[in-house]
Scaffold this motif. Structure first.
Motif, short mmCIF file in Angstrom:
data_model
loop_
_atom_site.label_atom_id
_atom_site.label_comp_id
_atom_site.label_asym_id
_atom_site.label_seq_id
_atom_site.Cartn_x
_atom_site.Cartn_y
_atom_site.Cartn_z
N ILE A 121 0.83 -1.20 0.00
CA ILE A 121 0.00 0.00 0.00
C ILE A 121 0.87 1.25 0.00
N GLU A 122 1.89 1.28 0.86
CA GLU A 122 2.78 2.44 0.92
C GLU A 122 4.12 2.03 1.51
N ASN A 123 5.22 2.52 0.91
CA ASN A 123 6.55 2.27 1.46
C ASN A 123 6.86 3.26 2.57
N LEU A 124 7.49 2.75 3.65
CA LEU A 124 7.72 3.55 4.85
C LEU A 124 9.17 3.96 5.05
N SER A 125 10.10 3.03 4.85
CA SER A 125 11.52 3.31 5.10
C SER A 125 12.35 2.17 4.53
N GLY A 126 13.67 2.35 4.52
CA GLY A 126 14.58 1.33 4.02
C GLY A 126 15.84 1.29 4.84
N VAL A 127 16.47 0.12 4.89
CA VAL A 127 17.69 -0.09 5.67
C VAL A 127 18.65 -0.94 4.84
N VAL A 128 19.94 -0.59 4.85
CA VAL A 128 20.96 -1.41 4.20
C VAL A 128 21.36 -2.54 5.14
N VAL A 129 21.15 -3.78 4.70
CA VAL A 129 21.52 -4.96 5.47
C VAL A 129 22.79 -5.54 4.86
N GLN A 130 23.84 -5.62 5.67
CA GLN A 130 25.13 -6.10 5.19
C GLN A 130 25.23 -7.61 5.33
N PRO A 131 25.87 -8.29 4.37
CA PRO A 131 25.99 -9.74 4.46
C PRO A 131 26.93 -10.15 5.59
N LEU A 132 26.67 -11.32 6.14
CA LEU A 132 27.57 -11.91 7.12
C LEU A 132 28.59 -12.79 6.40
N PRO A 133 29.85 -12.74 6.79
CA PRO A 133 30.87 -13.54 6.10
C PRO A 133 30.69 -15.02 6.37
N ALA A 134 31.23 -15.83 5.49
CA ALA A 134 31.16 -17.28 5.64
C ALA A 134 31.74 -17.69 6.99
N GLY A 135 31.04 -18.56 7.69
CA GLY A 135 31.51 -19.04 8.98
C GLY A 135 31.16 -18.15 10.15
N SER A 136 30.54 -17.02 9.90
CA SER A 136 30.21 -16.10 10.98
C SER A 136 29.13 -16.70 11.88
N THR A 137 29.25 -16.45 13.17
CA THR A 137 28.22 -16.85 14.13
C THR A 137 27.50 -15.63 14.71
N ASP A 138 27.67 -14.49 14.08
CA ASP A 138 26.99 -13.28 14.53
C ASP A 138 25.52 -13.30 14.17
N VAL A 139 24.73 -12.62 14.97
CA VAL A 139 23.35 -12.28 14.65
C VAL A 139 23.26 -10.77 14.77
N VAL A 140 22.69 -10.12 13.76
CA VAL A 140 22.66 -8.66 13.73
C VAL A 140 21.21 -8.19 13.72
N ALA A 141 20.87 -7.33 14.66
CA ALA A 141 19.53 -6.76 14.72
C ALA A 141 19.47 -5.50 13.87
N TYR A 142 18.47 -5.43 12.99
CA TYR A 142 18.23 -4.24 12.17
C TYR A 142 16.84 -3.70 12.49
#
Length: 470
Positions: free
Chosen positions: A391-412
């Motif tokens: 219906i309507e776009n509100l906002s946008g965020v750049v989500v960066q890829p996690l490298p191979a083998g990473s165990t990080d979790v990133v909140a956006y």
């Protein structure tokens, strides 16, 4: 800013174990009120039809951050289209991608029959009553020469008449052959550029200006024809009635509330104090729906796949329509009934936890946009074809890829203040959809779903809503 935790997961997605330091069960926190000075604050949220809030196009690949919209459905007899649109100092640019199993174009084009082949018609009105309206037609054109495959029209008050208005089209395709019954295609695209000068303008309209737009996607599946019934944006559009067209807004509205007192932040996510959040992804999931490269099967089955109960959610898109089987959108519904009544929404964000991506060694950044959508969908039955449109776009965020083998979790976090404020006032659910306007391949970004992360429910999709006294 992104927030980091650790995650261990199997690539098959059969199990996940999340671990995070510094986060416990939190239901509220104090927050200061914010302000806005863009001139577009508190712009009413669209409740029907469709609004596209356009950002200014900048950089080497400007359309990667263009506003998204989409329409149609996918089958052997029906096409679907993605749209990306934005503006700069010289004019509008619109990129349309048709998912089309058969590509047919007129090898000896005539302006009278452009819309009887594979083509797009774009309707623009620079005023609210549709008096100053134009129609731009672009048929698929093989090769580099688009002459003869485009025509502009102006509204004379009672009918369309041909116009010498200047604009350009560029087309491309992915197919094993053109104008052949035995060929299988993935689809084609058209990029339309309309200079302001062609519309009688010397510069871009002021921020907050609103135009109207409608789009028809024309389709032909054999040399003998006939052309099939065109698909239109917005849903139910009548191109002869500008009041049914969608709205193009120059600039992205923000939200600000009048209370200056300190507010309290509340969290809404699945399992917290009995709250229920519904989410689903549609399209290709993590394996392209199992039909990538299978030709006819992609068109006959892919659009009707359902992933109810999935413990992860994927957002994915790219330029190359040959990989459209991998595209994926995420739908979410949040009930606001647990929030205290008679308050004012100061700010609200959608929080998602990113734990992995497709082919980490080649994964690019993704610009993921959040839109409002209709709440009438069911996790058990939602598919690419029956999911409600934006219906309507509100906002946008750049989500960066996690490298191979990473165990990080990133909140956006995505700003969803306008949608939450409107739903809170109406006493209704907040319904959102995430999609990206990416260009490169391997753009899939995986997020924890409401059905996942039993070991740490904090990782599930959440709304963070700050409320204050009026």
């Amino acid at each position: 800013m992104p927030r980091y935790c650790a995650v261990f997961f199997a690539l098959s997605f059969t199990w996940m174990l999340f671990a995070c330091q510094g986060h416990g069960k939190s239901t509220s926190k104090e927050s200061d009120a914010g302000t806005d000075d863009t001139g577009l604050s508190n712009t009413p949220l669209a409740t029907s039809s469709a609004i596209v809030n356009m950002s200014r196009l900048e950089g080497d690949s400007p359309l990667l951050h263009a506003a998204l919209f989409w329409f149609g459905s996918l089958s052997l007899e029906s096409n679907y289209a993605d749209g990306r649109i934005g503006f700069d100092d010289t004019g509008l640019q619109l990129h349309l991608t048709a998912f089309d199993f058969k590509i047919w174009y007129d090898e000896n084009p005539s302006i009278e029959t452009l819309e009887q082949w594979d083509a797009f018609s774009v309707y623009l009105a620079s005023d609210t009553d549709g008096v100053n309206r134009m129609r731009f037609v672009g048929q698929f054109a093989y090769g580099n020469d688009s002459s003869g495959y485009q025509q502009a029209y102006a509204w004379n008050g009672s009918d369309w008449e041909t116009s010498s208005t200047s604009y350009t089209i560029e087309t491309g395709y992915r197919s094993s052959g053109l104008n052949r019954d035995d060929a299988e295609a993935s689809g084609w695209n058209l990029t339309l550029t309309v200079p302001y000068a062609s519309l009688g303008l010397s510069a871009a309209p002021d921020t907050g200006s609103e135009w109207h737009m409608a789009v028809l996607m024309h389709d032909r599946d054999s040399g003998d024809g006939p052309a099939l019934e065109p698909k239109g944006w917005p849903y139910g559009v009548d191109v002869d009635d500008p009041s049914s067209w969608g709205v193009l807004r120059f600039g992205m509205p923000t939200y600000s509330s009048s209370p200056s007192n300190t507010g309290t932040e509340y969290e809404i996510y699945e399992g917290l104090d009995g709250q229920h959040v519904v989410d689903a992804h549609v399209g290709g999931s993590s394996d392209c729906g199992g039909v990538l490269g299978t030709g006819e099967k992609k068109f006959s089955e892919w659009g009707d796949l359902n992933y109810a109960g999935s413990i992860f959610l994927n957002v994915q898109n790219q330029w190359d329509v040959a990989d459209s089987g991998c595209f994926s959108k995420v739908y979410l519904r949040f009930n606001l009934g647990a929030l205290p009544a008679d308050k004012v929404v100061q700010h609200a964000e959608l929080r998602m936890h990113h734990f992995g991506n497709s082919l980490p060694s080649e994964a690019p950044d993704s610009y993921i946009q959040v839109h409002t959508t209709a709440a009438q969908w069911d996790e058990q039955t939602i598919t690419w074809n029956n999911a409600p449109s934006a219906i309507e776009n509100l906002s946008g965020v750049v989500v960066q890829p996690l490298p191979a083998g990473s165990t990080d979790v990133v909140a956006y976090e995505w700003d969803a203040s306008r949608a939450v404020a409107a739903s809170y006032e109406e006493g209704s659910e907040v319904a959102l959809v995430l999609y990206s306007g990416d260009g490169p391949r391997h753009t899939g970004k995986y997020f924890t779903a409401s059905d996942g992360s039993d070991g740490n429910p904090f990782r599930r999709p959440a709304l963070l809503v700050t409320l204050a006294d009026p």
